[in-house]
Design a protein around this motif. Structure first.
Motif, PDB file in Angstrom:
ATOM      1  N   GLY A  24      -4.653  55.902 122.077  1.00  0.00           N
ATOM      2  CA  GLY A  24      -5.881  55.030 121.978  1.00  0.00           C
ATOM      3  C   GLY A  24      -5.964  54.091 120.914  1.00  0.00           C
ATOM      4  N   THR A  25      -6.278  52.793 121.052  1.00  0.00           N
ATOM      5  CA  THR A  25      -6.429  52.039 120.026  1.00  0.00           C
ATOM      6  C   THR A  25      -7.890  51.560 119.907  1.00  0.00           C
ATOM      7  N   THR A  26      -8.419  50.646 118.769  1.00  0.00           N
ATOM      8  CA  THR A  26      -9.611  50.051 118.462  1.00  0.00           C
ATOM      9  C   THR A  26      -9.843  49.250 119.816  1.00  0.00           C
ATOM     10  N   GLU A  27      -8.832  48.476 120.403  1.00  0.00           N
ATOM     11  CA  GLU A  27      -9.238  47.519 121.326  1.00  0.00           C
ATOM     12  C   GLU A  27      -9.397  48.202 122.844  1.00  0.00           C
ATOM     13  N   ARG A  28      -8.461  49.438 122.824  1.00  0.00           N
ATOM     14  CA  ARG A  28      -8.222  50.137 124.019  1.00  0.00           C
ATOM     15  C   ARG A  28      -8.512  51.443 123.926  1.00  0.00           C
ATOM     16  N   PRO A  29      -9.510  52.308 123.561  1.00  0.00           N
ATOM     17  CA  PRO A  29      -9.538  53.675 123.179  1.00  0.00           C
ATOM     18  C   PRO A  29      -8.976  54.710 124.401  1.00  0.00           C
ATOM     19  N   ARG A  30      -8.729  55.921 124.245  1.00  0.00           N
ATOM     20  CA  ARG A  30      -8.198  56.652 125.217  1.00  0.00           C
ATOM     21  C   ARG A  30      -9.438  57.387 125.595  1.00  0.00           C
ATOM     22  N   LEU A  31      -9.435  57.760 126.981  1.00  0.00           N
ATOM     23  CA  LEU A  31     -10.198  58.422 127.877  1.00  0.00           C
ATOM     24  C   LEU A  31      -9.682  59.740 128.058  1.00  0.00           C
ATOM     25  N   SER A  32     -10.078  60.823 127.481  1.00  0.00           N
ATOM     26  CA  SER A  32      -9.449  62.139 127.659  1.00  0.00           C
ATOM     27  C   SER A  32     -10.376  63.012 128.446  1.00  0.00           C
ATOM     28  N   VAL A  33      -9.701  63.559 129.321  1.00  0.00           N
ATOM     29  CA  VAL A  33     -10.469  64.546 130.320  1.00  0.00           C
ATOM     30  C   VAL A  33     -10.114  65.933 129.903  1.00  0.00           C
ATOM     31  N   TYR A  34     -11.139  66.843 129.863  1.00  0.00           N
ATOM     32  CA  TYR A  34     -10.818  68.396 129.817  1.00  0.00           C
ATOM     33  C   TYR A  34     -11.497  68.895 131.141  1.00  0.00           C
ATOM     34  N   ARG A  35     -10.969  69.863 131.808  1.00  0.00           N
ATOM     35  CA  ARG A  35     -11.447  70.388 132.906  1.00  0.00           C
ATOM     36  C   ARG A  35     -11.303  71.669 132.916  1.00  0.00           C
ATOM     37  N   GLN A  43     -14.139  62.461 126.616  1.00  0.00           N
ATOM     38  CA  GLN A  43     -14.253  61.886 125.560  1.00  0.00           C
ATOM     39  C   GLN A  43     -13.687  60.569 125.453  1.00  0.00           C
ATOM     40  N   VAL A  44     -13.985  59.477 124.700  1.00  0.00           N
ATOM     41  CA  VAL A  44     -13.357  58.084 124.562  1.00  0.00           C
ATOM     42  C   VAL A  44     -13.078  58.312 123.115  1.00  0.00           C
ATOM     43  N   ILE A  45     -11.810  58.407 122.806  1.00  0.00           N
ATOM     44  CA  ILE A  45     -11.156  58.437 121.419  1.00  0.00           C
ATOM     45  C   ILE A  45     -10.553  57.269 120.935  1.00  0.00           C
ATOM     46  N   ASP A  46     -10.671  56.856 119.716  1.00  0.00           N
ATOM     47  CA  ASP A  46      -9.863  55.778 118.936  1.00  0.00           C
ATOM     48  C   ASP A  46      -8.875  56.667 118.170  1.00  0.00           C
ATOM     49  N   ASP A  47      -7.740  56.692 118.438  1.00  0.00           N
ATOM     50  CA  ASP A  47      -6.710  57.384 117.600  1.00  0.00           C
ATOM     51  C   ASP A  47      -6.355  56.896 116.571  1.00  0.00           C
ATOM     52  N   GLY A  50      -9.097  58.225 114.583  1.00  0.00           N
ATOM     53  CA  GLY A  50      -9.281  59.456 114.756  1.00  0.00           C
ATOM     54  C   GLY A  50     -10.886  60.087 115.076  1.00  0.00           C
ATOM     55  N   LYS A  51     -11.278  58.886 115.610  1.00  0.00           N
ATOM     56  CA  LYS A  51     -12.789  59.496 115.736  1.00  0.00           C
ATOM     57  C   LYS A  51     -13.142  59.362 117.491  1.00  0.00           C
ATOM     58  N   THR A  52     -14.030  60.126 117.877  1.00  0.00           N
ATOM     59  CA  THR A  52     -14.669  60.192 119.108  1.00  0.00           C
ATOM     60  C   THR A  52     -15.886  59.190 119.285  1.00  0.00           C
TER      61      THR A  52
END
Length: 122
Positions: A24-35, A43-47, A50-52
């Protein structure tokens, strides 16, 4: 051999395989799924920082009123819609989808489809 150790190793390898390709970057963060069995969270995370940035779960009180149970496709679709609305309100339109070690079917796919329909692109 213990079945949980075997499955845990497979899950870890699958998770690392997915994670090495998804950052995940600032322009395109990571959409992380936990099931889990009874709930689903995302969560949408900017790697890079290091912030949600945005999160949603079936345990949220605002979402809990809309769903009957947290561990089904309808709940996953509701969470997908909520996370898309919250992300767009925060100014996020594009994300990288991180399914973790979960296979892309059932609840994970329902969440992704609902998020796409609500306006997120990935």
């Amino acid at each position: 051999m213990d079945k949980n150790k075997i499955l845990g190793g497979r899950r870890q390898r699958r998770k690392y395989r997915v994670r090495k390709a998804v950052r995940g970057t600032t322009e395109r963060p990571r959409l992380s799924v936990y099931r889990s069995l009874q709930n689903i969270s995302v969560q949408v995370i900017d790697d890079s920082q290091g912030k949600t940035l945005v999160s949603a779960s079936t345990l949220d009180t605002s979402v809990r009123e809309q769903i009957a149970a947290g561990g089904n496709k309808e709940a996953a679709a509701a969470i997908g819609k909520v996370i898309a609305e919250r992300a767009i309100a925060a100014g996020i339109k594009q994300v990288c989808f991180d399914r973790g070690h979960f296979r892309y079917h059932g609840r994970v796919a329902a969440l992704a489809d609902a998020a796409r329909e609500a306006g997120l692109s990935f």
